[in-house]
Design a protein around this motif. Sequence first.
Motif, short mmCIF file in Angstrom:
data_model
loop_
_atom_site.label_atom_id
_atom_site.label_comp_id
_atom_site.label_asym_id
_atom_site.label_seq_id
_atom_site.Cartn_x
_atom_site.Cartn_y
_atom_site.Cartn_z
N MET A 98 16.01 38.11 -78.12
CA MET A 98 15.26 37.45 -79.19
C MET A 98 15.40 35.94 -79.05
SD MET A 98 15.70 37.66 -83.36
CE MET A 98 14.97 39.29 -83.56
N ASP A 99 14.26 35.24 -79.05
CA ASP A 99 14.27 33.78 -79.01
C ASP A 99 14.62 33.22 -80.38
OD1 ASP A 99 13.51 33.27 -76.27
OD2 ASP A 99 11.51 34.01 -76.81
N VAL A 100 15.56 32.30 -80.40
CA VAL A 100 15.93 31.62 -81.64
C VAL A 100 15.41 30.19 -81.52
CG1 VAL A 100 17.83 30.93 -83.16
CG2 VAL A 100 17.96 33.08 -81.86
N GLU A 101 14.27 29.94 -82.16
CA GLU A 101 13.59 28.66 -81.98
C GLU A 101 13.89 27.72 -83.14
OE1 GLU A 101 11.90 31.49 -82.75
OE2 GLU A 101 10.62 32.11 -81.06
N GLY A 102 13.94 26.42 -82.83
CA GLY A 102 14.00 25.40 -83.87
C GLY A 102 15.33 25.29 -84.59
N LEU A 103 16.38 25.86 -84.04
CA LEU A 103 17.69 25.81 -84.69
C LEU A 103 18.46 24.61 -84.16
CD1 LEU A 103 19.50 27.45 -86.68
CD2 LEU A 103 20.54 28.48 -84.64
N ALA A 104 18.99 23.79 -85.07
CA ALA A 104 19.77 22.64 -84.65
C ALA A 104 21.12 23.09 -84.10
CB ALA A 104 19.99 21.70 -85.85
N PRO A 105 21.64 22.40 -83.10
CA PRO A 105 22.97 22.75 -82.58
C PRO A 105 24.02 22.72 -83.70
CG PRO A 105 21.87 21.20 -81.11
CD PRO A 105 21.03 21.28 -82.36
N GLY A 106 25.03 23.58 -83.57
CA GLY A 106 26.08 23.65 -84.58
C GLY A 106 26.80 24.98 -84.50
N ASN A 107 27.67 25.25 -85.46
CA ASN A 107 28.37 26.52 -85.55
C ASN A 107 27.69 27.41 -86.60
OD1 ASN A 107 30.34 25.98 -83.61
ND2 ASN A 107 31.63 24.89 -85.09
N TYR A 108 27.43 28.65 -86.24
CA TYR A 108 26.74 29.58 -87.14
C TYR A 108 27.37 30.96 -87.04
CZ TYR A 108 23.09 25.98 -87.03
OH TYR A 108 22.40 24.79 -87.11
N LYS A 109 27.09 31.78 -88.06
CA LYS A 109 27.42 33.19 -88.03
C LYS A 109 26.12 33.99 -87.90
CE LYS A 109 31.72 32.87 -90.69
NZ LYS A 109 32.50 33.40 -91.83
N LEU A 110 26.21 35.15 -87.26
CA LEU A 110 25.03 35.97 -87.03
C LEU A 110 25.18 37.30 -87.75
CD1 LEU A 110 24.47 35.34 -83.21
CD2 LEU A 110 23.50 34.09 -85.16
N MET A 111 24.12 37.70 -88.46
CA MET A 111 24.06 38.99 -89.14
C MET A 111 22.77 39.69 -88.74
SD MET A 111 25.24 38.15 -93.07
CE MET A 111 24.72 39.82 -93.54
N ALA A 112 22.76 41.02 -88.92
CA ALA A 112 21.53 41.77 -88.62
C ALA A 112 21.48 43.05 -89.44
CB ALA A 112 21.46 42.11 -87.13
N TRP A 113 20.28 43.41 -89.88
CA TRP A 113 19.94 44.75 -90.31
C TRP A 113 18.90 45.25 -89.32
CZ3 TRP A 113 22.30 47.72 -93.83
CH2 TRP A 113 23.05 47.10 -94.84
N ALA A 114 18.92 46.54 -89.02
CA ALA A 114 18.03 47.04 -87.98
C ALA A 114 17.66 48.50 -88.23
CB ALA A 114 18.70 46.88 -86.60
N GLY A 115 16.73 48.99 -87.43
CA GLY A 115 16.23 50.35 -87.55
C GLY A 115 14.98 50.40 -88.40
N ASP A 116 14.24 51.52 -88.28
CA ASP A 116 13.01 51.62 -89.07
C ASP A 116 13.29 51.79 -90.56
OD1 ASP A 116 14.05 54.13 -88.75
OD2 ASP A 116 12.23 55.07 -88.01
#
Length: 350
Positions: A98-116
């Motif tokens: 997945m392309d993550v566009e337009g995000l400024a450099p820095g420290n982040y956390k990543l979360m996801a919900w998935a499935g139909d």
Amino acid sequence: MKLDKILSIGTRKLAAAFAILTCAVTLTSCDGLLYEDEGDCDPHYKVRFRFDYNLKKADAFAQEVNAVTLYVVDPETDRVVWRKTESSDILKSEGYLMDVEGLAPGNYKLMAWAGDGHKGSPHFTLADEGDNHKELICTLNRTYTTDGTAEVTDNLHRLYKDLPEEFNNREFTDRQGTHIHTVRLMKNTNDITVVLQHLSGEPVDPSDFDFAITEANGTMNYDNSLLPDEEITYRPWATRSGVSEGFVPEGMIQAKFSAAIADFTVGRMMADRKMYLTITRHSDGGLVAKVPVIDYALMVKANYGDMPDQEYLDRQDHYSMVFFLDDGLRWLNTMIYINAWHVVLSDHDL
């Protein structure tokens, strides 16, 4: 021409050539290196998703997950600063990122919900509009009977969540190039198959029985813990007659049996909670069996190595339970087959 004039002209030409060369390098690369796959000076961020949190420990993301939403969270404010949903065939392409566009450099956390099940599903509602990541709560939809019982009768769409232990700071560097982060998923929905066989081998009609699984597990928090909820009664989404291969308890002789089969899909199973399967006779409401599903599921965990209880429940997503019935259509409660493993019971819960 005097020597000092010749040197002056040569110096000017050399300086001009150097300026042109410097400009060309600046236009192609900010750090003086030419990257074949990058035509600008910005970092490029991508996210890989994996679903290897299963008993086979093999990545099944492309085979099982058909929709995913990524949330990028500012750890200082808990706010979602970027989100994106992708679905369908693109997730099944080889090497999907997945392309993550337009995000400024820095420290982040990543979360996801998935499935139909996570977006646009009739089975779950995801609170997805808020800016705070703690608002990303997913609720199992239910209907109500005339006596107010909350019921679920469908074959639930698959639902996945990021592994909570991986919700930590990720550095999105300002260095030029492509930078890839990985988000691992776990599955929240579980399939349970209940099989009833008669000791004599006589046919068993599924319409002679009522099946129910009960648990208050319909509201999943942003960290995939269960929030307080009402008790939900899961009903089979399908019942059928079938043939099951099993063993006659006396002498443990392998044979084929006519069987009554009930298929359920339930929400997340937690090791510190109780989930009960209740089977009653349809004719008189008499009890055939009542068992704590999670306790019984964990009885065969040792066959998969030294694994913590919760990890086993999170990696396993299908449970089959085979019950033998006596002449009174009651469970012979000294034995059960769980995921094809023979379990002899000495202390049962009815």
